[in-house]
Design an enzyme around this catalytic site. Structure first.
Site, PDB file in Angstrom:
ATOM      1  CB  CYS A 108     -20.938   4.903 -25.107  1.00 26.71           C
ATOM      2  SG  CYS A 108     -20.679   5.163 -26.868  1.00 26.71           S
ATOM      3  N   GLY A 146       0.788  -1.226   0.000  1.00 24.37           N
ATOM      4  CA  GLY A 146       0.000   0.000   0.000  1.00 24.37           C
ATOM      5  C   GLY A 146       0.814   1.266   0.000  1.00 24.37           C
TER       6      GLY A 146
END
Length: 423
Positions: free
Chosen positions: A349, A247
């Site tokens: 789209c 992380g």
């Protein structure tokens, strides 16, 4: 020219007004391989790995690269040659590691939903250990191992219930997370592991999230795990390692990133004189800054509210901005002279298909843009939505360029489809 001041030794830099990857002009790559195109710098990966190795020098450790960040076989092979082990979360990632030449004994298998077939395969090849995320998973691994007449090495993933300051979608150590065994219930799982004949408890691990830029939550989580290790040692848990997860954040924009030496110093302080090996699982911190997405401007569009650069890359190539509202630097490959404020949008789209908002750029239709710091969670999160073939990927090493993934074709998209017999 714009940004000419960037160090010429950086993996991605301007030379005579043109953006380069190491010694190669990005314009040349666009001509040779077309766009969209992922471009990786070998130098950047090697430098990132060296920083971790140097920070941990003198401490018994294993760096386990988090394959989910980028599973390119070429990058996995490079990291294996550098000495990395691997953190995987699926059977598919295991097969990638093996295909790339990674050693199974350096592999830790994380993830909350390991399937029986995945566990069997991992046991068969002899991975280092399973990072167990629930009591139910422990029982499943034990039963499978007994049936195969093997002993599964396991580490328990502890959920320390610590709030890290990162995006909610990549925060994994809080009380409501699906990940890990909550610290308050871990002891009974440890005791059960010591009773079972098919498993051997060898470690404890934690992972509290991704893109973390603060030492404080790491320190708290690591100390929690170390205290639990001491507690479990009192009733005979034969631990070999503590896995402090990954992380580690990188600088996308203006984040303040602690030096790796500071992380290493905290890890050493937490380990103290315990005779345990340290494991860490960086992904983004090893490959994030090593990759860019090269895209061409198809159209310049003006609306009453904004100027748009419509590019040939979109959320199918780089999902992070749509998914996390993530910020990536956008640079002109060959900057022009007249700037304007643009939104950079893709052809997909969906209204969420926006790569960057309100960026001051000097470019027109046909020009090339580089979306920076895409080496992690870029290509690995790509999709074929809108039946868009995924882009090619290349690895640059000085003046040398290797195609490491060819561009998909429409035939590739339909290769697995089956038309039923007409009646």
């Amino acid at each position: 020219m714009l940004r000419e001041h960037r160090a010429a030794t950086a993996p991605f830099h301007y030379r005579k007004g043109e953006l380069h990857a190491e010694a190669v002009a990005l314009n040349e790559l666009a001509v040779r391989f077309d766009t969209p195109l992922y471009v990786y710098s070998r130098q950047a990966v090697e430098q990132a790995y060296a920083r971790f190795a140097q920070a941990l020098a003198g401490t018994p450790h294993q760096i386990c690269y988090a394959v989910k960040a980028n599973g390119s076989l070429a990058l996995l092979r490079l990291l294996a040659k550098l000495g990395a082990g691997f953190d995987i979360v699926s059977g598919g990632e295991l097969e990638r590691v093996l295909r790339a030449g990674g050693k199974p004994e350096t592999v830790v298998f994380s993830g909350v939903g390991k399937r029986e077939i995945e566990i069997r395969r991992a046991l068969a090849v002899g991975i280092r250990c399973f990072n167990v995320e629930s009591a139910a998973e422990l029982e499943r691994i034990n039963a499978i191992a007994l049936g195969m007449q093997k002993t599964a090495r396991v580490a328990l993933r502890i959920n320390p219930e610590i709030q890290a300051q990162t995006h909610p979608h990549i925060h994994t150590g809080h009380s409501k997370s699906k990940f890990g065994i909550h610290a308050g219930f871990a002891e009974q799982v440890v005791r059960r592991a010591l009773e079972l004949q098919g498993v051997r408890l060898v470690g404890l691990t934690c992972h509290i999230g991704s893109q973390i830029t603060d030492l404080a939550p790491y320190t708290e989580a690591w100390r929690c795990v170390a205290r639990l290790a001491d507690r479990y040692a009192e009733f005979g848990a034969p631990l070999e390692h503590l896995d402090f997860g990954g992380g580690f954040g990188i600088r996308y924009r203006d984040e303040s990133i602690p030096d790796l030496g500071e992380f290493a110093a905290v890890a050493r302080e937490v380990l103290g004189d315990r005779e345990l090996q340290l494991l860490i699982e960086p992904g983004r911190a090893l490959v994030g800054a090593a990759g860019i997405l090269l895209t061409r401007v198809e159209y310049v569009k003006t609306t009453p509210y904004a100027k748009l650069l419509v590019t040939d890359a979109g959320m199918t190539e780089l999902l992070r901005p749509a998914l996390y509202d993530a910020w990536h630097d956008v640079r002109e490959v060959t900057p022009g002279t007249e700037t304007a404020l643009y939104d950079v949008v893709g052809p997909v789209c969906e209204s969420a298909d926006v790569l960057a908002r309100e960026r001051r750029l000097a470019i027109g239709a046909g020009g090339l843009l580089a979306i920076m710091d895409c080496g992690a969670y870029g290509a690995s999160m790509g999709s074929n939505y809108n039946s868009r073939p995924r882009p090619a990927e290349v690895l640059v090493d000085g003046a040398r360029v290797e195609l490491i993934r060819r561009r998909e074709t429409c035939n590739d998209l339909m290769a697995l489809d089956i038309l039923p017999d007409e009646r």
